[in-house]
Design a protein around this motif. Structure first.
Motif, PDB file in Angstrom:
ATOM      1  N   LEU A  12       0.851  -1.210   0.000  1.00  7.26           N
ATOM      2  CA  LEU A  12       0.000   0.000   0.000  1.00  7.26           C
ATOM      3  C   LEU A  12       0.881   1.252   0.000  1.00  7.26           C
ATOM      4  N   LYS A  13       1.892   1.237   0.863  1.00  7.88           N
ATOM      5  CA  LYS A  13       2.799   2.394   0.976  1.00  7.88           C
ATOM      6  C   LYS A  13       3.461   2.672  -0.378  1.00  7.88           C
ATOM      7  N   ASP A  14       3.930   1.618  -1.033  1.00  9.77           N
ATOM      8  CA  ASP A  14       4.592   1.786  -2.331  1.00  9.77           C
ATOM      9  C   ASP A  14       3.623   2.327  -3.385  1.00  9.77           C
ATOM     10  N   SER A  17       2.977   5.948  -2.610  1.00 10.56           N
ATOM     11  CA  SER A  17       4.177   6.731  -2.894  1.00 10.56           C
ATOM     12  C   SER A  17       4.278   7.023  -4.400  1.00 10.56           C
ATOM     13  N   LYS A  18       3.998   6.012  -5.197  1.00 12.78           N
ATOM     14  CA  LYS A  18       4.070   6.197  -6.662  1.00 12.78           C
ATOM     15  C   LYS A  18       2.997   7.198  -7.127  1.00 12.78           C
ATOM     16  N   ALA A  20       1.599   9.511  -5.378  1.00 17.43           N
ATOM     17  CA  ALA A  20       1.908  10.860  -4.892  1.00 17.43           C
ATOM     18  C   ALA A  20       3.029  11.500  -5.715  1.00 17.43           C
ATOM     19  N   LYS A  21       4.057  10.702  -6.049  1.00 22.73           N
ATOM     20  CA  LYS A  21       5.173  11.256  -6.847  1.00 22.73           C
ATOM     21  C   LYS A  21       4.717  11.623  -8.256  1.00 22.73           C
ATOM     22  N   ASP A  22       3.905  10.714  -8.853  1.00 18.81           N
ATOM     23  CA  ASP A  22       3.500  10.926 -10.246  1.00 18.81           C
ATOM     24  C   ASP A  22       2.457  12.021 -10.387  1.00 18.81           C
ATOM     25  N   ARG A  23       1.468  12.010  -9.495  1.00 24.64           N
ATOM     26  CA  ARG A  23       0.297  12.856  -9.713  1.00 24.64           C
ATOM     27  C   ARG A  23       0.231  14.096  -8.820  1.00 24.64           C
ATOM     28  N   ILE A  24       0.727  13.937  -7.569  1.00 25.26           N
ATOM     29  CA  ILE A  24       0.574  15.055  -6.631  1.00 25.26           C
ATOM     30  C   ILE A  24       1.770  16.006  -6.696  1.00 25.26           C
ATOM     31  N   ALA A  25       2.972  15.428  -6.689  1.00 24.58           N
ATOM     32  CA  ALA A  25       4.184  16.263  -6.622  1.00 24.58           C
ATOM     33  C   ALA A  25       4.247  17.339  -7.717  1.00 24.58           C
ATOM     34  N   VAL A  73      -1.399   8.574   4.526  1.00 23.54           N
ATOM     35  CA  VAL A  73      -1.431  10.030   4.779  1.00 23.54           C
ATOM     36  C   VAL A  73      -0.007  10.581   4.791  1.00 23.54           C
ATOM     37  N   GLU A  74       0.932   9.811   5.335  1.00 23.23           N
ATOM     38  CA  GLU A  74       2.325  10.295   5.325  1.00 23.23           C
ATOM     39  C   GLU A  74       2.853  10.407   3.890  1.00 23.23           C
ATOM     40  N   GLU A  75       2.624   9.369   3.084  1.00 21.52           N
ATOM     41  CA  GLU A  75       3.145   9.388   1.704  1.00 21.52           C
ATOM     42  C   GLU A  75       2.570  10.565   0.911  1.00 21.52           C
ATOM     43  N   VAL A  76       1.260  10.775   1.054  1.00 19.03           N
ATOM     44  CA  VAL A  76       0.625  11.900   0.340  1.00 19.03           C
ATOM     45  C   VAL A  76       1.187  13.226   0.849  1.00 19.03           C
TER      46      VAL A  76
END
Ligand code: COS
Length: 379
Positions: A12-14, A17-18, A20-25, A73-76
């Motif tokens: 789930l974390k991975d 993380s993906k 969040a990096k791809d879409r949110i960052a 929530v941490e990853e986001v």
């Protein structure tokens, strides 16, 4: 810390993380600096199951645990603390009390749309005169026939602008303070319900924070959430979980501050060498990492207790207190490491610093967390 996680939690974390990096960052800073709500991202988060992680699949949730929620929530929040609090306020403060205190009919009616992210939720406890003293609620609810009639106003409702379902607390026994308030579910379209002032804030500007005005707002009798006059306990139990969401958000901000600082320290040349070679910088990074680890472990421990069904109010307060102070500490050091550039919008660390501050205030100030912890120690 992955040795403390199950295989499912790591997956789930991975995945988050993906996402969040791809879409949110790529859009986080621009959205935040322009007060823009990330509607597309929240829709996608819903499709990925992130708006209902810790709730059963029978109501449309992802059927995972609170540790998974903490990790998500941490990853986001690592990339966007505004998106982190949108998810956290929706899940912890709205889905949770409906799931925990709602009747079967309320769960069937509200949870599927909330847990899938089709509808966003907002929670309203605070009022102009009822902040830390949340029992001092002045908003009233009177039973007239088969309707509750609500009058008053609530303040600082996260997601207030976008939400379609609101959980709020009103006085049903004026003068009885904590023993005379009840919780209610209110649909956005209810006549007499409207959004008032939309706050302009120091940080987390992609998430809305609004006033809510209730003028003879009539809701069905069956929208009482939990028992009559037990709304204070509904809010306190709800805030125990919410504080873990905010602790997780703060962890994300702290980690962002550390990761950006490590990268910058290796790149930035002064005195003919990267500043990472300087012991002054190395020691700042070491202190940031140790503080982050301590906060992570406290948050993990409290989340684990929640999953195990053990009373965890003191531990949730400790996690939130520590993680929020660590977020401030790390964001402050991150700006110091970035020097003059860190004070500009050319780097993200100024956003982390602005975002970190609110974690020491909302869902109970650091002083309230110390009060909860010390009361437990002394009882
Ligand atoms: N879980 C379950 N019940 C709880 C509880 C918890 N975490 N915390 C308090 N209660 C219960 C108490 O047991 C007490 O029950 P009885 O009426 O049966 O005796 C009742 O709630 C009142 O508690 P207390 O006497 O401690 O209330 P206080 O007015 O002293 O307030 C604090 C306690 C200050 C801790 C509380 O008001 C608080 O958390 N304030 C901050 C609110 C906040 O976080 N606001 C931000 C909202 S952001 S959406």
């Amino acid at each position: 810390m992955e040795f403390l996680l199950t295989e499912e939690q790591v997956m789930l974390k991975d995945m988050v993380s993906k996402f969040a990096k791809d879409r949110i960052a790529p859009v986080a800073s621009d959205n935040e600096r322009n007060h823009r709500y990330p509607a597309d991202i929240i829709k996608e988060a819903g499709e990925l199951g992130l708006m209902g992680i810790a709730y059963p699949t029978e109501y449309g949730g992802a059927g995972m645990d609170y540790i998974s929620y903490m990790l998500a929530v941490e990853e986001v929040s690592r990339w966007c603390a505004s998106t982190g609090v949108i998810i956290s306020a929706h899940s912890s403060l709205v889905c949770d009390p409906i799931y925990r205190f709602g009747t079967e009919q309320q769960k069937q009616k509200y949870l599927p749309d909330l847990l899938s992210g089709k509808k966003i939720g907002s929670f309203s406890l605070t009022e102009a005169g009822a902040g830390s003293d949340s029992g001092a609620t002045k908003t009233t609810a009177k039973l007239v026939g088969d309707k509750w009639v609500l009058n008053g106003s609530k303040l600082f409702a996260t997601n207030g602008q976008e939400a379609e379902v609101f959980v709020l607390v009103a006085s049903t026994e004026p003068g009885q303070k904590t023993r005379g308030v009840s919780a209610f579910i209110v649909d956005r379209e209810t006549p007499g319900y409207r959004i008032g002032k939309v706050e302009r804030k120091l940080g987390i500007r992609s998430s809305s924070t609004t006033e809510i005005i209730l003028e003879n707002c009539e809701i069905p009798k069956e929208n009482l959430l939990g028992d009559l006059n037990k709304g204070f306990k509904v809010s306190m139990v709800t805030l125990d979980g919410g504080r873990l969401g905010i602790a997780s958000q703060a962890l994300g901000i702290a980690r962002a501050s550390i990761e950006d600082s490590v990268k910058y320290a290796k790149e930035r040349q002064q005195f003919d060498a990267p500043i990472a070679n300087l012991q002054a910088i190395q020691f700042m990074l070491a202190d940031m990492w140790v503080e982050y680890q301590a906060a992570w472990l406290l948050t993990w421990r409290a989340s684990k207790m929640k999953d195990a069904g053990i009373v965890y109010s003191q531990e949730a307060a400790a996690a939130k207190l520590k993680a929020s102070e660590v977020a401030m500490f790390c964001a402050n050091k991150a700006i110091q490491i970035h020097g003059g550039y860190g004070y500009t919008e050319d780097f993200n660390v100024e956003r982390y610093y602005r975002d970190a501050k609110i974690t020491e205030i909302y869902e109970g100030t650091s002083e309230i967390q110390r009060l909860v912890i010390s009361r437990s120690l002394l009882q």
